[in-house]
Every structure is written in structure tokens, then in C-alpha cells.
Scaffold this active site. Structure first.
Site, PDB file in Angstrom:
ATOM      1  N   LYS A 115       0.841  -1.206   0.000  1.00  0.00           N
ATOM      2  CA  LYS A 115       0.000   0.000   0.000  1.00  0.00           C
ATOM      3  C   LYS A 115       0.871   1.249   0.000  1.00  0.00           C
ATOM      4  O   LYS A 115       0.629   2.191  -0.751  1.00  0.00           O
ATOM      5  CB  LYS A 115      -0.932  -0.002   1.231  1.00  0.00           C
ATOM      6  CG  LYS A 115      -2.046  -1.030   1.125  1.00  0.00           C
ATOM      7  CD  LYS A 115      -2.825  -1.209   2.432  1.00  0.00           C
ATOM      8  CE  LYS A 115      -3.865  -2.322   2.266  1.00  0.00           C
ATOM      9  NZ  LYS A 115      -4.625  -2.617   3.477  1.00  0.00           N
ATOM     10  N   GLN A 140      -4.802  -1.434   9.715  1.00  0.00           N
ATOM     11  CA  GLN A 140      -4.726  -2.760   9.080  1.00  0.00           C
ATOM     12  C   GLN A 140      -5.353  -3.820   9.992  1.00  0.00           C
ATOM     13  O   GLN A 140      -5.061  -3.882  11.187  1.00  0.00           O
ATOM     14  CB  GLN A 140      -3.259  -3.097   8.770  1.00  0.00           C
ATOM     15  CG  GLN A 140      -3.062  -4.376   7.983  1.00  0.00           C
ATOM     16  CD  GLN A 140      -3.629  -4.324   6.553  1.00  0.00           C
ATOM     17  OE1 GLN A 140      -3.786  -3.260   5.978  1.00  0.00           O
ATOM     18  NE2 GLN A 140      -3.945  -5.460   5.996  1.00  0.00           N
ATOM     19  N   ASP A 179     -10.875   3.234   4.086  1.00  0.00           N
ATOM     20  CA  ASP A 179     -11.269   1.825   3.970  1.00  0.00           C
ATOM     21  C   ASP A 179     -12.783   1.683   3.785  1.00  0.00           C
ATOM     22  O   ASP A 179     -13.258   0.628   3.375  1.00  0.00           O
ATOM     23  CB  ASP A 179     -10.915   1.084   5.280  1.00  0.00           C
ATOM     24  CG  ASP A 179      -9.754   0.130   5.117  1.00  0.00           C
ATOM     25  OD1 ASP A 179      -9.513  -0.339   3.996  1.00  0.00           O
ATOM     26  OD2 ASP A 179      -9.097  -0.145   6.143  1.00  0.00           O
TER      27      ASP A 179
HETATM   28  N1  GUN Z   1      -6.994  -6.676   6.085  1.00  0.00           N
HETATM   29  C1  GUN Z   1      -7.330  -7.403   4.994  1.00  0.00           C
HETATM   30  N2  GUN Z   1      -7.936  -6.622   4.082  1.00  0.00           N
HETATM   31  C2  GUN Z   1      -7.994  -5.387   4.605  1.00  0.00           C
HETATM   32  C3  GUN Z   1      -8.492  -4.145   4.126  1.00  0.00           C
HETATM   33  O1  GUN Z   1      -9.044  -4.015   3.034  1.00  0.00           O
HETATM   34  N3  GUN Z   1      -8.340  -3.090   4.967  1.00  0.00           N
HETATM   35  C4  GUN Z   1      -7.771  -3.208   6.186  1.00  0.00           C
HETATM   36  N4  GUN Z   1      -7.684  -2.122   6.935  1.00  0.00           N
HETATM   37  N5  GUN Z   1      -7.295  -4.347   6.654  1.00  0.00           N
HETATM   38  C5  GUN Z   1      -7.404  -5.421   5.863  1.00  0.00           C
END
Ligand code: GUN
Length: 282
Positions: A53, A97, A120
Site C-alpha cells: 500500500k 490494518q 477503507d
Molecule cells: N486486512 C485485509 N484486508 C484489509 C483491508 O481491506 N483493509 C484493512 N484495513 N485491513 C485489511
């Protein structure tokens, strides 16, 4: 039937080029979009995702910071960090996350992120706005699927969409987004009886379960569009989806591969949401 493979990797490249241009324009107005990612503990998969990311953000000119906190971080401390970031004028997007360590209440943490910085799309306010078709931050994976279907000219209006999986991150929101596009939506999940009786009726089948090889052509109507959100790491190190891709070639009209399908769209939508946040917040 010639099956069209829908490459998220290709679509993502197009969108990221556009986003790079938008970032340049924002920078002319002295706005540098900034994403802060919080990661707690040492989950190797999460660490990989977070690094991806950050790299993707920086590649198109978004500033990105990773806050790495130890696994014994208290919930109270995490909430205080989020409060600080909510107030911080230079931060436009905040992403915590998941998964979080067991001693931290995920709901409390997601509720604490300002809905205006919730790139998100997990905050209840954004979830609610999606459900009543209002502008909001939409979760990245389903938003990416919508852009992918759109890019490949897949019609959604009046189509019967069957979604397998009802997670808050993918299943529920993708159904709502498709409903907003006038599709007829059926949700299936782990308690659904006779799953394949439903999947065989789908014009568009979205599979978001995380069960390798769940779907073969016997479960799919000829000419259907198949979107595979699965992402299972086999012991061999290979990544596979929920759909047996090769088996559907010549049977489906469109299909997403794994990898290079939905995955690259998810990160791209995170970049998109971060830039939207920067536009809105200034
Ligand atoms: N863990 C797995 N997928 C995601 C996501 O799309 N966002 C976040 N914050 N954590 C994740």
C-alpha cells in the site's frame, strides 16, 4: 465461447495513471494527499499488504506513513493515536490494518476513525451511507470490482447477481453497490442450502469466500460473468482463487484471474479514496 479475462492489473494501471495526474493538480494547490497506515503486531501477511500500500501510494505521489505498533499496544493508546490523526491537518486518509490483536476491540477502533478520513470505508457512517446510496467512502475491494466490471463493459442493470460471502468488507457492500446499479441481488453464505442451485442462476457471480476451488463450471450458467475475490496461499506458495479458472475458460463470458484480477484493484481504490479525502478536506 471466447472468455474475456478481466485483468485488474491492466485496469489498475490505467486508473493509477489518471490518479497520478490528479495528485499533480492537487499539489499545484499545495495539497499533498497523505495516507497513514497503522499496523499492530507482526502478522507477515499484513506487513506485506501494508508495504504494498505504501509503495503504491508513493509511486503516484501520495505521501504515506506506516505507524508500526507492538502487539502489546493497548486499545487506549491506539485510540489516542487515531484521535491525533483525526485532528492532524496533513493526514487525509487513515487505515488501520486488520486483523487486530485479540485484546483490541475492532469495532471501537473502526468507530474511532473520522468518517471523513475513513479510506477503507469501514466506519458505520460510511456503511450506512452506502446502504442508502449516498456519496461516501466505499470499501476498496467492492469498489474495485465495480470499476473492473465497468471497464470491461459488463452491464449490471436488470442482471441477476449472486454474491457468495456476506463479509462486511466484500460480500455485503458489493451486493449493495450492484443493487444501486439496478441489479437483482441474491446473497449466499455458509448456511445457504443447495448453494449451486443459486449460483447456476447468476448472470454475474461474485465469489468471496476464501475456499480454494469452490466453483467449477457445473456451478455456473454458460455465458455468466465470474468475479473471483478468493486469495488462498497454497503450501506450494501458489496463490489461488475460489474459482477453478481454467475450468471456466470457454464457459464464462468474462472471468477475473487470481492473481492479477481483483487484487490490484483493491489497492488502487485505496489510492482513489485517499485522493478523494484530500480533495474534500483540502
Ligand atoms: N486486512 C485485509 N484486508 C484489509 C483491508 O481491506 N483493509 C484493512 N484495513 N485491513 C485489511
Amino acid at each position: 465461447m471466447n472468455t474475456k479475462v478481466m485483468y485488474g492489473s491492466t485496469v489498475a494501471r490505467h486508473i493509477r495513471t489518471d490518479l497520478e495526474g490528479t495528485v499533480l493538480k492537487l499539489k499545484e494547490k499545495e495539497i499533498t494527499p497523505k495516507l497513514t497506515v497503522i499496523i499492530i503486531g507482526d502478522n507477515p501477511a499484513s506487513e506485506t499488504y501494508v508495504r504494498m500500500k505504501k509503495k503504491a501510494a508513493e509511486k503516484i505521489g501520495i505521501q504515506s506513513t506506516i505507524l508500526e505498533l507492538p502487539s502489546d499496544t493497548t486499545e487506549q493508546y491506539l485510540l489516542s493515536i487515531i484521535q491525533d490523526l483525526n485532528q492532524d491537518l496533513s493526514t487525509h486518509g487513515i487505515l488501520v490494518q486488520l486483523p487486530l490483536p485479540d485484546h483490541i476491540n475492532e469495532k471501537k477502533v473502526l468507530d474511532a476513525v473520522s468518517p471523513d478520513k475513513d479510506v477503507d470505508g469501514f466506519h458505520p457512517i460510511n456503511v450506512g451511507r452506502l446502504s442508502i446510496s449516498q456519496e461516501a467512502f466505499y470499501p476498496c475491494t467492492p469498489l474495485g470490482i465495480m470499476k473492473l466490471l465497468d471497464f470491461y463493459g459488463v452491464q449490471m442493470k436488470r442482471k441477476h447477481v449472486v454474491v457468495i460471502g456476506r463479509s462486511n468488507i466484500v460480500g455485503k457492500p458489493i451486493g449493495q453497490m450492484l443493487l444501486n446499479e439496478d441489479a437483482t441481488v441474491t446473497y449466499c453464505h455458509s448456511k445457504t442450502e443447495d448453494l449451486f442451485e443459486y449460483t447456476k442462476q447468476a448472470d454475474i457471480l461474485i465469489v468471496a469466500v476464501g475456499k480454494a476451488h469452490l466453483i467449477t463450471k457445473e456451478a455456473v450458467k454458460k455465458g455468466a460473468v465470474v468475479v473471483d475475490v478468493g486469495n488462498t496461499f497454497l503450501d506450494s506458495g501458489k496463490v489461488v482463487g475460489d474459482v477453478v479458472f481454467d475450468n471456466l475458460l470457454g464457459h464464462a463470458s468474462h472471468i477475473t484471474p487470481v492473481p492479477k484480477g481483483v487484487g490490484p484493484m483493491t489497492i488502487t481504490m485505496l489510492l482513489y479514496n485517499t485522493i478523494e479525502a484530500a480533495k474534500r478536506l483540502g
